[in-house]
Design a protein around this motif. Structure first.
Motif, PDB file in Angstrom:
ATOM      1  N   UNK A 167       0.839  -1.205   0.000  1.00 31.97           N
ATOM      2  CA  UNK A 167       0.000   0.000   0.000  1.00 31.97           C
ATOM      3  C   UNK A 167       0.874   1.255   0.000  1.00 31.97           C
ATOM      4  N   UNK A 168       1.915   1.239   0.829  1.00 32.20           N
ATOM      5  CA  UNK A 168       2.812   2.386   0.913  1.00 32.20           C
ATOM      6  C   UNK A 168       3.527   2.641  -0.405  1.00 32.20           C
ATOM      7  N   UNK A 169       3.960   1.567  -1.070  1.00 31.63           N
ATOM      8  CA  UNK A 169       4.650   1.721  -2.342  1.00 31.63           C
ATOM      9  C   UNK A 169       3.724   2.266  -3.423  1.00 31.63           C
ATOM     10  N   UNK A 170       2.458   1.845  -3.400  1.00 31.13           N
ATOM     11  CA  UNK A 170       1.490   2.383  -4.359  1.00 31.13           C
ATOM     12  C   UNK A 170       1.316   3.880  -4.133  1.00 31.13           C
ATOM     13  N   UNK A 367       1.431   0.679 -10.583  1.00 26.99           N
ATOM     14  CA  UNK A 367       0.454  -0.307 -11.066  1.00 26.99           C
ATOM     15  C   UNK A 367       0.844  -1.727 -10.661  1.00 26.99           C
ATOM     16  N   UNK A 368       2.130  -2.068 -10.795  1.00 31.37           N
ATOM     17  CA  UNK A 368       2.569  -3.418 -10.449  1.00 31.37           C
ATOM     18  C   UNK A 368       2.448  -3.671  -8.949  1.00 31.37           C
ATOM     19  N   UNK A 369       2.722  -2.667  -8.138  1.00 31.03           N
ATOM     20  CA  UNK A 369       2.547  -2.826  -6.689  1.00 31.03           C
ATOM     21  C   UNK A 369       1.074  -2.953  -6.327  1.00 31.03           C
ATOM     22  N   UNK A 370       0.207  -2.298  -7.094  1.00 35.90           N
ATOM     23  CA  UNK A 370      -1.226  -2.473  -6.869  1.00 35.90           C
ATOM     24  C   UNK A 370      -1.647  -3.905  -7.188  1.00 35.90           C
ATOM     25  N   UNK A 431      -6.973   0.359 -14.932  1.00 36.60           N
ATOM     26  CA  UNK A 431      -6.116   0.762 -13.810  1.00 36.60           C
ATOM     27  C   UNK A 431      -5.171   1.888 -14.242  1.00 36.60           C
ATOM     28  N   UNK A 432      -4.576   1.754 -15.429  1.00 35.84           N
ATOM     29  CA  UNK A 432      -3.641   2.777 -15.907  1.00 35.84           C
ATOM     30  C   UNK A 432      -4.335   4.126 -16.103  1.00 35.84           C
ATOM     31  N   UNK A 433      -5.516   4.105 -16.747  1.00 36.35           N
ATOM     32  CA  UNK A 433      -6.254   5.350 -16.960  1.00 36.35           C
ATOM     33  C   UNK A 433      -6.689   5.970 -15.632  1.00 36.35           C
ATOM     34  N   UNK A 434      -7.100   5.129 -14.687  1.00 35.13           N
ATOM     35  CA  UNK A 434      -7.532   5.644 -13.380  1.00 35.13           C
ATOM     36  C   UNK A 434      -6.375   6.315 -12.653  1.00 35.13           C
TER      37      UNK A 434
END
Length: 538
Positions: A167-170, A367-370, A431-434
């Motif tokens: 969560x922190x990395x995102x 995105x990858x961390x998400x 996800x990318x657009x958001x």
């Protein structure tokens, strides 16, 4: 060629230059000498003789002349290459807000904050290295430093803390995109002022940068964009040297506000900007694993020299910017330079170009961390349901030193990763657009880039750089300090907990102040602007 008495086998080495000059001891025999590997619990007969393992074992015996080390070619995994990689991962857009720190705290206290930040960063990075060394030694991975920050946190503190790290990395990567968009917008605006080009709206450069970066951000594999990271570092170094030159040329000690050390309402926000500037802890283990002769002492040399390089550059930029503009210093120091300053106009153009190319590199890890966060949450739910069915409870934390040992000493079992993406392309695009849309909305509404960097330093950086390293180090302190007295260990733990409490309090105050400024600006009731005028100059 030479014969290795340490491994108990004769080994012809064709290229002795790879190992330096080997100093033999007459008392050491190739047949009767005790094995150094055996002393640490590794059977030499089961250890594959490879260049990497041999280098790791022989490193304490290697001596390379100083001139050879200084002037030889910088290779991947070398000490100098690792120092540059680690320092370049910390030096970013956050350096542009350091003169603003001196404006808020004074010349003396601002410089002291930069030094304190350097000491804290070095201490926490060394804690990570020591913690990883204890865990890897316990798991039998002698000579192999292949571990990630997330794996270390999950291994020591448990799955729930691993989820918190994701969560922190995102938050950190997403906030970095917001900060980059703000810096790009102000840089393009300054460039247009220099060229007498009128912009359709103040937010047009930010929107244009987001649109240009979006197609590249949609790629799942962005390895081809790695050059843009080097471009961004070169641009920031050019800007830092230009600011330092202008400070030496026109900076003055006259009319500097008194006193030189001030503790005011925004002191905590200034401190967390410094925290953000030194954040490179997530990259520690990738550099450690690729280091030639991956020893703890060598990795600590990397961290020490990288921090010295960073603090030298930061002090030059912060002092030069503050001596140039004094109370007019902006949250982004580039805003203070006039449009007719050719040296800094070139810097603005290079920063805008480099950061626009680097936006996909910031959005991709967010995105990858998400995705990793969603996977961990799903695994936690599955484990919880399984525990409820079997009646085994909900304990999911991993014991520190009870991880399964690899069958072959010095080797770590690897799980084959599927090349097929787990999430569909439609979900990937959504996800990318958001993320890009959310970052764009915040960049168009926040008061200034210093507010973003302060918020990230107060939240993500306090957790990644200080809270987790201190907590993990305390967890393994008993295993590291077996020869220390119990009272000394308890005293060290107490001091570390007190330090963590102070850092958390500073972060909480700064985060609340930054959040209130952002909320006021978004709600339309105004806020304390930290961007400053775009063309103010002395």
């Amino acid at each position: 060629s030479f014969r290795s008495p340490i491994l108990g086998k004769d080994k012809e080495v064709e290229d002795s230059n790879d190992y330096g000059s080997i100093h033999r001891s007459n008392s050491m025999s190739s047949t009767n000498s005790p094995s150094m590997l055996g002393a640490i619990g590794v059977d030499p007969n089961n250890l594959e003789l490879s260049k990497k393992n041999t280098e790791t074992v022989l490193r304490p015996m290697v001596h390379t002349p100083t001139l050879t080390r200084v002037f030889s070619r910088v290779e991947p995994g070398s000490l100098r290459g690792s120092i540059f990689t680690l320092s370049s991962s910390a030096i970013g857009a956050g350096v542009l807000s350091l003169p603003y720190v001196m404006k808020n705290t004074g010349l003396l206290l601002g410089g002291s904050l930069c030094l304190i930040g350097a000491v804290l960063a070095l201490m926490s990075m060394n804690m990570l290295v020591d913690t990883a060394d204890v865990v890897l030694f316990a798991r039998g991975m002698i000579g192999d430093r292949s571990i990630t920050y997330s794996e270390l946190v999950t291994h020591i503190l448990g799955e729930k803390w691993g989820v918190m790290l994701e969560v922190t990395l995102v938050v950190y990567c997403f906030g970095t995109v917001v900060g980059y968009l703000l810096v790009i917008g102000r840089s393009i605006a300054g460039l247009c002022d220099a060229l007498n080009v009128e912009l359709p709206s103040p937010g047009f450069p930010i929107i244009a940068a987001a649109i240009l970066a979006l197609p590249l951000a949609l790629f799942r594999d962005i390895s081809s964009l790695a050059l843009s990271s080097l471009l961004a570092i070169c641009a920031m170094c050019y800007v830092c040297m230009s600011i330092t030159y202008r400070g030496l040329e026109g900076g003055t000690m006259e009319e500097i506000p008194q006193p030189y050390a001030r503790v005011e309402a925004d002191f905590c926000s200034s401190a967390t900007i410094v925290f953000f500037a030194y954040n490179c802890h997530v990259n520690i283990f990738s550099i450690y694993s690729s280091l030639q002769y991956p020893l703890v002492t060598r990795m600590k040399k990397v961290t020490q020299r990288a921090v010295v390089l960073e603090v030298t550059l930061y002090l030059c930029v912060a002092t030069s910017g503050y001596l140039l503009f004094h109370d007019e210093t902006s949250g982004n120091i580039l805003d203070n330079f006039a449009a007719d300053d050719i040296l800094l106009t070139i810097g603005k153009a290079s920063v805008a170009t480099a950061l626009t190319a680097s936006l996909p590199l910031c959005l991709h890890p967010a995105r990858e961390n998400l995705y990793a966060l969603l996977d961990k949450i799903q695994n936690l739910k599955s484990a919880s349901r399984a525990n409820q069915i079997t009646g085994m409870g909900t304990q999911i934390s991993t014991p520190l030193l009870n991880a399964p040992q690899s069958r072959t000493p010095g080797r770590t079992p690897r799980v084959a990763k599927s090349s097929k993406p787990k999430y569909s392309f439609c979900f990937h695009v959504f996800v990318t657009l958001s993320m890009m849309g959310g970052a764009l909305y915040l960049a168009l509404n926040v008061p200034g880039v210093s507010v973003v960097f302060s918020f990230l330093g107060a939240t993500a950086c306090v957790i990644i750089c200080y809270a987790l390293p201190i907590m993990m180090y305390i967890s393994v302190l008993d295993h590291r300090s077996v020869l220390s007295s119990r009272s000394a260990i308890l005293a060290q733990k107490f001091l570390l907990w007190m330090l963590l409490a102070v850092l958390v309090i500073v972060g909480a105050i700064s985060a609340s102040d930054s959040a209130m400024q952002i909320a006021k600006m978004i709600s339309g009731s105004g806020g304390k602007s930290t961007s400053g005028p775009s063309n103010s100059s002395k």
